[in-house]
Write a protein that holds these residues in place. Structure first.
Motif, PDB file in Angstrom:
ATOM      1  N   ARG A  41       0.831  -1.207   0.000  1.00  0.00           N
ATOM      2  CA  ARG A  41       0.000   0.000   0.000  1.00  0.00           C
ATOM      3  C   ARG A  41       0.869   1.262   0.000  1.00  0.00           C
ATOM      4  O   ARG A  41       0.557   2.236  -0.686  1.00  0.00           O
ATOM      5  CB  ARG A  41      -0.952  -0.006   1.196  1.00  0.00           C
ATOM      6  N   THR A  42       1.930   1.238   0.764  1.00  0.00           N
ATOM      7  CA  THR A  42       2.844   2.384   0.817  1.00  0.00           C
ATOM      8  C   THR A  42       3.464   2.626  -0.554  1.00  0.00           C
ATOM      9  O   THR A  42       3.562   3.770  -1.016  1.00  0.00           O
ATOM     10  CB  THR A  42       3.948   2.144   1.868  1.00  0.00           C
ATOM     11  N   ARG A  43       3.878   1.562  -1.211  1.00  0.00           N
ATOM     12  CA  ARG A  43       4.473   1.713  -2.550  1.00  0.00           C
ATOM     13  C   ARG A  43       3.440   2.182  -3.567  1.00  0.00           C
ATOM     14  O   ARG A  43       3.753   3.000  -4.434  1.00  0.00           O
ATOM     15  CB  ARG A  43       5.156   0.413  -2.976  1.00  0.00           C
ATOM     16  N   LEU A  44       2.191   1.692  -3.446  1.00  0.00           N
ATOM     17  CA  LEU A  44       1.142   2.182  -4.347  1.00  0.00           C
ATOM     18  C   LEU A  44       0.875   3.663  -4.115  1.00  0.00           C
ATOM     19  O   LEU A  44       0.720   4.420  -5.070  1.00  0.00           O
ATOM     20  CB  LEU A  44      -0.147   1.374  -4.165  1.00  0.00           C
ATOM     21  N   ARG A  45       0.841   4.082  -2.861  1.00  0.00           N
ATOM     22  CA  ARG A  45       0.666   5.514  -2.577  1.00  0.00           C
ATOM     23  C   ARG A  45       1.805   6.322  -3.208  1.00  0.00           C
ATOM     24  O   ARG A  45       1.579   7.408  -3.746  1.00  0.00           O
ATOM     25  CB  ARG A  45       0.605   5.759  -1.072  1.00  0.00           C
ATOM     26  N   ARG A  46       3.020   5.787  -3.116  1.00  0.00           N
ATOM     27  CA  ARG A  46       4.171   6.472  -3.718  1.00  0.00           C
ATOM     28  C   ARG A  46       4.009   6.537  -5.241  1.00  0.00           C
ATOM     29  O   ARG A  46       4.300   7.556  -5.865  1.00  0.00           O
ATOM     30  CB  ARG A  46       5.465   5.750  -3.338  1.00  0.00           C
ATOM     31  N   LEU A  47       3.537   5.458  -5.835  1.00  0.00           N
ATOM     32  CA  LEU A  47       3.296   5.443  -7.274  1.00  0.00           C
ATOM     33  C   LEU A  47       2.228   6.467  -7.649  1.00  0.00           C
ATOM     34  O   LEU A  47       2.402   7.241  -8.596  1.00  0.00           O
ATOM     35  CB  LEU A  47       2.860   4.039  -7.724  1.00  0.00           C
ATOM     36  N   PHE A  48       1.136   6.509  -6.902  1.00  0.00           N
ATOM     37  CA  PHE A  48       0.074   7.491  -7.159  1.00  0.00           C
ATOM     38  C   PHE A  48       0.620   8.915  -7.017  1.00  0.00           C
ATOM     39  O   PHE A  48       0.301   9.797  -7.814  1.00  0.00           O
ATOM     40  CB  PHE A  48      -1.097   7.303  -6.202  1.00  0.00           C
ATOM     41  N   SER A  49       1.433   9.122  -6.011  1.00  0.00           N
ATOM     42  CA  SER A  49       2.018  10.440  -5.775  1.00  0.00           C
ATOM     43  C   SER A  49       2.938  10.835  -6.930  1.00  0.00           C
ATOM     44  O   SER A  49       2.923  11.985  -7.388  1.00  0.00           O
ATOM     45  CB  SER A  49       2.778  10.430  -4.452  1.00  0.00           C
ATOM     46  N   LEU A  50       3.744   9.898  -7.377  1.00  0.00           N
ATOM     47  CA  LEU A  50       4.620  10.154  -8.530  1.00  0.00           C
ATOM     48  C   LEU A  50       3.780  10.529  -9.750  1.00  0.00           C
ATOM     49  O   LEU A  50       4.109  11.466 -10.470  1.00  0.00           O
ATOM     50  CB  LEU A  50       5.411   8.888  -8.857  1.00  0.00           C
ATOM     51  N   ALA A  51       2.711   9.778  -9.973  1.00  0.00           N
ATOM     52  CA  ALA A  51       1.861  10.037 -11.137  1.00  0.00           C
ATOM     53  C   ALA A  51       1.221  11.421 -11.059  1.00  0.00           C
ATOM     54  O   ALA A  51       1.069  12.089 -12.068  1.00  0.00           O
ATOM     55  CB  ALA A  51       0.782   8.961 -11.238  1.00  0.00           C
ATOM     56  N   ALA A  52       0.871  11.842  -9.853  1.00  0.00           N
ATOM     57  CA  ALA A  52       0.223  13.146  -9.681  1.00  0.00           C
ATOM     58  C   ALA A  52       1.215  14.308  -9.700  1.00  0.00           C
ATOM     59  O   ALA A  52       0.837  15.441  -9.965  1.00  0.00           O
ATOM     60  CB  ALA A  52      -0.557  13.170  -8.371  1.00  0.00           C
ATOM     61  N   SER A  53       2.490  14.018  -9.438  1.00  0.00           N
ATOM     62  CA  SER A  53       3.477  15.088  -9.261  1.00  0.00           C
ATOM     63  C   SER A  53       3.979  15.709 -10.548  1.00  0.00           C
ATOM     64  O   SER A  53       4.512  16.807 -10.537  1.00  0.00           O
ATOM     65  CB  SER A  53       4.678  14.562  -8.473  1.00  0.00           C
ATOM     66  N   GLY A  54       3.852  14.994 -11.656  1.00  0.00           N
ATOM     67  CA  GLY A  54       4.418  15.504 -12.895  1.00  0.00           C
ATOM     68  C   GLY A  54       5.900  15.220 -13.011  1.00  0.00           C
ATOM     69  O   GLY A  54       6.594  15.824 -13.807  1.00  0.00           O
ATOM     70  N   ASP A  55       6.408  14.278 -12.223  1.00  0.00           N
ATOM     71  CA  ASP A  55       7.832  13.966 -12.200  1.00  0.00           C
ATOM     72  C   ASP A  55       8.197  12.972 -13.288  1.00  0.00           C
ATOM     73  O   ASP A  55       7.944  11.783 -13.164  1.00  0.00           O
ATOM     74  CB  ASP A  55       8.192  13.397 -10.822  1.00  0.00           C
ATOM     75  N   GLY A  56       8.767  13.465 -14.374  1.00  0.00           N
ATOM     76  CA  GLY A  56       9.268  12.582 -15.413  1.00  0.00           C
ATOM     77  C   GLY A  56       8.198  12.190 -16.418  1.00  0.00           C
ATOM     78  O   GLY A  56       7.080  12.644 -16.399  1.00  0.00           O
ATOM     79  N   LEU A  57       8.578  11.284 -17.310  1.00  0.00           N
ATOM     80  CA  LEU A  57       7.678  10.879 -18.376  1.00  0.00           C
ATOM     81  C   LEU A  57       6.497  10.073 -17.866  1.00  0.00           C
ATOM     82  O   LEU A  57       5.489   9.974 -18.539  1.00  0.00           O
ATOM     83  CB  LEU A  57       8.439  10.064 -19.439  1.00  0.00           C
ATOM     84  N   LEU A  58       6.630   9.496 -16.702  1.00  0.00           N
ATOM     85  CA  LEU A  58       5.503   8.745 -16.148  1.00  0.00           C
ATOM     86  C   LEU A  58       4.243   9.575 -16.200  1.00  0.00           C
ATOM     87  O   LEU A  58       3.186   9.093 -16.562  1.00  0.00           O
ATOM     88  CB  LEU A  58       5.794   8.348 -14.695  1.00  0.00           C
ATOM     89  N   THR A  59       4.358  10.809 -15.854  1.00  0.00           N
ATOM     90  CA  THR A  59       3.172  11.639 -15.772  1.00  0.00           C
ATOM     91  C   THR A  59       3.016  12.537 -16.978  1.00  0.00           C
ATOM     92  O   THR A  59       2.094  13.324 -17.021  1.00  0.00           O
ATOM     93  CB  THR A  59       3.215  12.496 -14.503  1.00  0.00           C
ATOM     94  N   ASP A  60       3.898  12.416 -17.942  1.00  0.00           N
ATOM     95  CA  ASP A  60       3.733  13.189 -19.158  1.00  0.00           C
ATOM     96  C   ASP A  60       2.728  12.428 -20.020  1.00  0.00           C
ATOM     97  O   ASP A  60       3.088  11.685 -20.917  1.00  0.00           O
ATOM     98  CB  ASP A  60       5.064  13.368 -19.883  1.00  0.00           C
ATOM     99  N   LEU A  61       1.474  12.601 -19.670  1.00  0.00           N
ATOM    100  CA  LEU A  61       0.433  11.858 -20.357  1.00  0.00           C
ATOM    101  C   LEU A  61       0.314  12.251 -21.817  1.00  0.00           C
ATOM    102  O   LEU A  61      -0.185  11.482 -22.623  1.00  0.00           O
ATOM    103  CB  LEU A  61      -0.894  12.034 -19.632  1.00  0.00           C
ATOM    104  N   HIS A  62       0.810  13.415 -22.172  1.00  0.00           N
ATOM    105  CA  HIS A  62       0.772  13.818 -23.576  1.00  0.00           C
ATOM    106  C   HIS A  62       1.723  12.952 -24.397  1.00  0.00           C
ATOM    107  O   HIS A  62       1.386  12.553 -25.515  1.00  0.00           O
ATOM    108  CB  HIS A  62       1.101  15.300 -23.738  1.00  0.00           C
ATOM    109  N   THR A  63       2.896  12.650 -23.855  1.00  0.00           N
ATOM    110  CA  THR A  63       3.825  11.758 -24.553  1.00  0.00           C
ATOM    111  C   THR A  63       3.227  10.365 -24.633  1.00  0.00           C
ATOM    112  O   THR A  63       3.258   9.720 -25.680  1.00  0.00           O
ATOM    113  CB  THR A  63       5.196  11.724 -23.850  1.00  0.00           C
TER     114      THR A  63
END
Length: 189
Positions: A85-107
């Motif tokens: 659960r902690t790692r999933l929260r971290r993944l969700f946070s990364l996705a929401a943060s705009g950090d890197g291509l993970l969250t570059d949904l346009h790419t």
């Protein structure tokens, strides 16, 4: 006395990053050597120090995208440790943060669009999506014993991540971020 001037070449990574930007902004058709050179403020000749042609650049762009949205993301999530659960929260946070291509949904969207017209890119996208889903299965499987429940949560999570940017709806007085938080809370039960 002879003066020798060092040749400064545009780094390979700059060409790849500019290619990804062009892909994101204009689709695969916008990834043209002349336009990339212009954007980088260099001549086209420098391109050929690093790539045999446009197809080689496109392959390297896909390699970089794949690495950034799979290996790099997984490493960031795993580096912090914790339970599933902690790692999933971290993944969700990364996705929401705009950090890197993970969250570059346009790419990501541009790669998906490209994959609709190119079977090789479609196969690459399938591999990437399968790796992402396998990682989600591992995390959700850390606290869900039922394989069907794991698959449902993974599919909902991934679908929300991919599709959320396409929605232009009001959420009954809630912000999109608040709704995403509610979704995450439900998924982590």
């Amino acid at each position: 006395m002879t003066c020798v001037m060092a040749t400064v070449r545009t780094p390979r990574g700059s060409w790849i990053a500019e290619g990804l930007r062009a892909l994101r902004d204009g689709g695969v058709e916008a990834v043209r050597i002349e336009l990339l050179a212009q954007a980088l403020g260099v001549t086209r000749g420098g391109f050929y120090w690093h790539f045999s042609g446009r197809q080689a650049l496109l392959e390297d762009m896909l390699d970089a995208w794949e690495r950034d949205v799979t290996t790099a993301v997984i490493e960031k999530v795993e580096a912090g440790g914790g339970d599933a659960r902690t790692r999933l929260r971290r993944l969700f946070s990364l996705a929401a943060s705009g950090d890197g291509l993970l969250t570059d949904l346009h790419t990501d969207s541009a790669v998906r669009d490209w994959a609709r017209r190119d079977p090789a890119v479609a196969e690459r996208l399938r591999r990437v999506d399968n790796r992402r889903m396998d990682y989600l299965r591992r995390l959700f499987g850390g606290f869900c014993a039922d394989p069907e429940e794991v698959e449902v949560r993974c599919t909902l999570c991934f679908t929300v991540w991919i599709g959320n940017r396409l929605l232009t709806v009001d959420h009954g007085g809630r912000s999109a971020a608040e709704v995403m938080e509610l979704i995450q809370q439900r998924l982590l039960r």
